[in-house]
Design an enzyme around this catalytic site. Sequence first.
Site, PDB file in Angstrom:
ATOM      1  N   LYS A   1      35.574 103.634   1.003  1.00  0.00           N
ATOM      2  CA  LYS A   1      35.014 105.282   0.598  1.00  0.00           C
ATOM      3  C   LYS A   1      35.662 105.883   2.136  1.00  0.00           C
ATOM      4  O   LYS A   1      35.009 105.741   2.773  1.00  0.00           O
ATOM      5  CB  LYS A   1      33.877 105.030  -0.001  1.00  0.00           C
ATOM      6  CG  LYS A   1      33.650 106.986  -0.688  1.00  0.00           C
ATOM      7  CD  LYS A   1      34.349 107.442  -1.130  1.00  0.00           C
ATOM      8  CE  LYS A   1      33.934 108.522  -1.599  1.00  0.00           C
ATOM      9  NZ  LYS A   1      35.210 109.540  -1.630  1.00  0.00           N
TER      10      LYS A   1
ATOM     11  N   CYS B   1      41.480 116.918   5.723  1.00  0.00           N
ATOM     12  CA  CYS B   1      40.650 117.624   5.186  1.00  0.00           C
ATOM     13  C   CYS B   1      40.146 118.682   6.088  1.00  0.00           C
ATOM     14  O   CYS B   1      41.400 118.544   7.538  1.00  0.00           O
ATOM     15  CB  CYS B   1      39.728 117.093   6.635  1.00  0.00           C
ATOM     16  SG  CYS B   1      39.791 115.031   5.782  1.00  0.00           S
TER      17      CYS B   1
ATOM     18  N   THR C   1      46.081 112.423  -2.185  1.00  0.00           N
ATOM     19  CA  THR C   1      46.414 113.466  -3.724  1.00  0.00           C
ATOM     20  C   THR C   1      47.320 114.663  -4.111  1.00  0.00           C
ATOM     21  O   THR C   1      46.945 115.055  -2.853  1.00  0.00           O
ATOM     22  CB  THR C   1      45.759 113.935  -4.728  1.00  0.00           C
ATOM     23  OG1 THR C   1      44.520 114.637  -3.619  1.00  0.00           O
ATOM     24  CG2 THR C   1      44.659 112.146  -5.015  1.00  0.00           C
TER      25      THR C   1
ATOM     26  N   THR D   1      44.146 104.638  -8.229  1.00  0.00           N
ATOM     27  CA  THR D   1      43.863 104.885 -10.051  1.00  0.00           C
ATOM     28  C   THR D   1      43.977 103.982 -10.702  1.00  0.00           C
ATOM     29  O   THR D   1      42.479 103.873 -11.344  1.00  0.00           O
ATOM     30  CB  THR D   1      44.723 106.175 -10.440  1.00  0.00           C
ATOM     31  OG1 THR D   1      44.109 107.417  -9.293  1.00  0.00           O
ATOM     32  CG2 THR D   1      43.383 107.032 -11.788  1.00  0.00           C
TER      33      THR D   1
HETATM   34  C1  FMN Z   1      38.097 109.940  -7.240  1.00  0.00           C
HETATM   35  C2  FMN Z   1      38.870 109.449  -6.232  1.00  0.00           C
HETATM   36  C3  FMN Z   1      38.583 109.276  -4.940  1.00  0.00           C
HETATM   37  C4  FMN Z   1      38.983 109.742  -3.785  1.00  0.00           C
HETATM   38  N1  FMN Z   1      38.994 109.284  -2.172  1.00  0.00           N
HETATM   39  C5  FMN Z   1      39.305 109.326  -1.241  1.00  0.00           C
HETATM   40  C6  FMN Z   1      39.060 109.245   0.396  1.00  0.00           C
HETATM   41  O1  FMN Z   1      37.644 109.228   0.440  1.00  0.00           O
HETATM   42  N2  FMN Z   1      39.667 109.468   1.371  1.00  0.00           N
HETATM   43  C7  FMN Z   1      40.937 108.740   1.342  1.00  0.00           C
HETATM   44  O2  FMN Z   1      41.741 109.363   1.988  1.00  0.00           O
HETATM   45  N3  FMN Z   1      41.153 109.212   0.339  1.00  0.00           N
HETATM   46  C8  FMN Z   1      40.332 109.513  -1.221  1.00  0.00           C
HETATM   47  N4  FMN Z   1      41.007 109.421  -2.364  1.00  0.00           N
HETATM   48  C9  FMN Z   1      42.912 108.845  -2.520  1.00  0.00           C
HETATM   49  C10 FMN Z   1      43.686 107.928  -3.487  1.00  0.00           C
HETATM   50  O3  FMN Z   1      42.724 106.699  -2.284  1.00  0.00           O
HETATM   51  C11 FMN Z   1      44.490 108.064  -2.590  1.00  0.00           C
HETATM   52  O4  FMN Z   1      45.626 107.882  -2.369  1.00  0.00           O
HETATM   53  C12 FMN Z   1      45.749 108.497  -3.844  1.00  0.00           C
HETATM   54  O5  FMN Z   1      44.786 108.577  -5.155  1.00  0.00           O
HETATM   55  C13 FMN Z   1      47.063 108.527  -5.047  1.00  0.00           C
HETATM   56  O6  FMN Z   1      47.051 106.514  -4.986  1.00  0.00           O
HETATM   57  P1  FMN Z   1      46.662 106.520  -6.959  1.00  0.00           P
HETATM   58  O7  FMN Z   1      47.978 107.129  -7.410  1.00  0.00           O
HETATM   59  O8  FMN Z   1      46.624 104.970  -6.706  1.00  0.00           O
HETATM   60  O9  FMN Z   1      45.424 106.825  -6.850  1.00  0.00           O
HETATM   61  C14 FMN Z   1      41.034 109.668  -3.809  1.00  0.00           C
HETATM   62  C15 FMN Z   1      41.536 109.055  -4.596  1.00  0.00           C
HETATM   63  C16 FMN Z   1      40.202 109.194  -5.774  1.00  0.00           C
HETATM   64  C17 FMN Z   1      41.221 109.532  -7.716  1.00  0.00           C
END
Ligand code: FMN
Length: 312
Positions: A47, A132, A195, A268
């Site tokens: 995280k 950020c 995201t 996810t």
């Molecule tokens: C609940 C949640 C928390 C996330 N927290 C972070 C984070 O702290 N730092 C970061 O770089 N990306 C964070 N992300 C982004 C994910 O690491 C990832 O890049 C993004 O969800 C796309 O991948 P996925 O479709 O497989 O989830 C977060 C995503 C989710 C869903």
Amino acid sequence: MVEPDLSVRLGSLRLQNPVLTASGTFGYGQELAGLVNLHRLGAIVTKGISLTPRPGNPPPRVVETPCGMLNAIGLENCGLDAFCQEKLPFLRQVGTPVVANILGDRIEDYVALASRLDREPGLAAIEVNISCPNVKAGGVVFGTDPGMVLAVTRAVREATSLPLIVKLSPNVTDITAIAQAAVAGGADAVSLVNTLLGMAIDIHSRRPRLGNVVGGLSGPAIKPVALRLVWQTARAVTVPVIGIGGISCAEDAVEFLLAGATAVQVGTATLVNPRASTEVVAGLADYCRQHGLASIREIIGALILENLTVGK
Ligand SMILES: Cc1cc2nc3c(=O)[nH]c(=O)nc-3n(C[C@H](O)[C@H](O)[C@H](O)COP(=O)(O)O)c2cc1C
């Protein structure tokens, strides 16, 4: 039968397989240790960590969409000190490579994080989240401006000798310019995508469904967009690319590898099925066997474009 070789290299970092957990979806590893065999993973990405603890955004912070989720967690995390004292000792004894994901509002935040983590034993790499807002630049997101990407990457590069992964935002006009800026700043690899910005509205109350109004879309909905961005980026940079976005099974991962990714992150999907990432590892081995591949590396960038007119 000989087991297929799943190992890959991200610069100087060698991974036993190309499957990493995506930041924010796997906690600090310990939370899922009872459900997932952590030794089977290529690496664990933590995280995101900031200099000081963050409470995150007000609720509701998560909304389901037909094929993905929206989150506005607001980078809630325990902060650097607690990460080093309470989270890292567990991760160190697991032995699987650990990638620390870092975030900040100012370049100095990133530098302070990187130089402290550089001194902590047991870290394999740093992943810099540049999605950020840069407080000094009036809240402009670091990752949307090539000049800022270059500056933050260069500053972190000088603060650590650990392999450096810069994590890119898809919310930009030209991902290749951003990726090239990260490489110019000294990134050993780029990971993408974070995201996509989205929102959802409750039509009965007429109110936004997220406390923060807008949030990040992730999951299967973003896979085609992420795949396209990874493909474009892999053609534009010389460093390894890590593909992220909607990967929930080995077939998804293979698509990203064919598009040019050297490794992938599962995000996810883990929230739906905690073992998604290790199932991707097993599925990649099956794919190699099925296709008679001695090494998974044979499919990296092996997309066939013959007789096709390729646009940008
Ligand atoms: C609940 C949640 C928390 C996330 N927290 C972070 C984070 O702290 N730092 C970061 O770089 N990306 C964070 N992300 C982004 C994910 O690491 C990832 O890049 C993004 O969800 C796309 O991948 P996925 O479709 O497989 O989830 C977060 C995503 C989710 C869903």
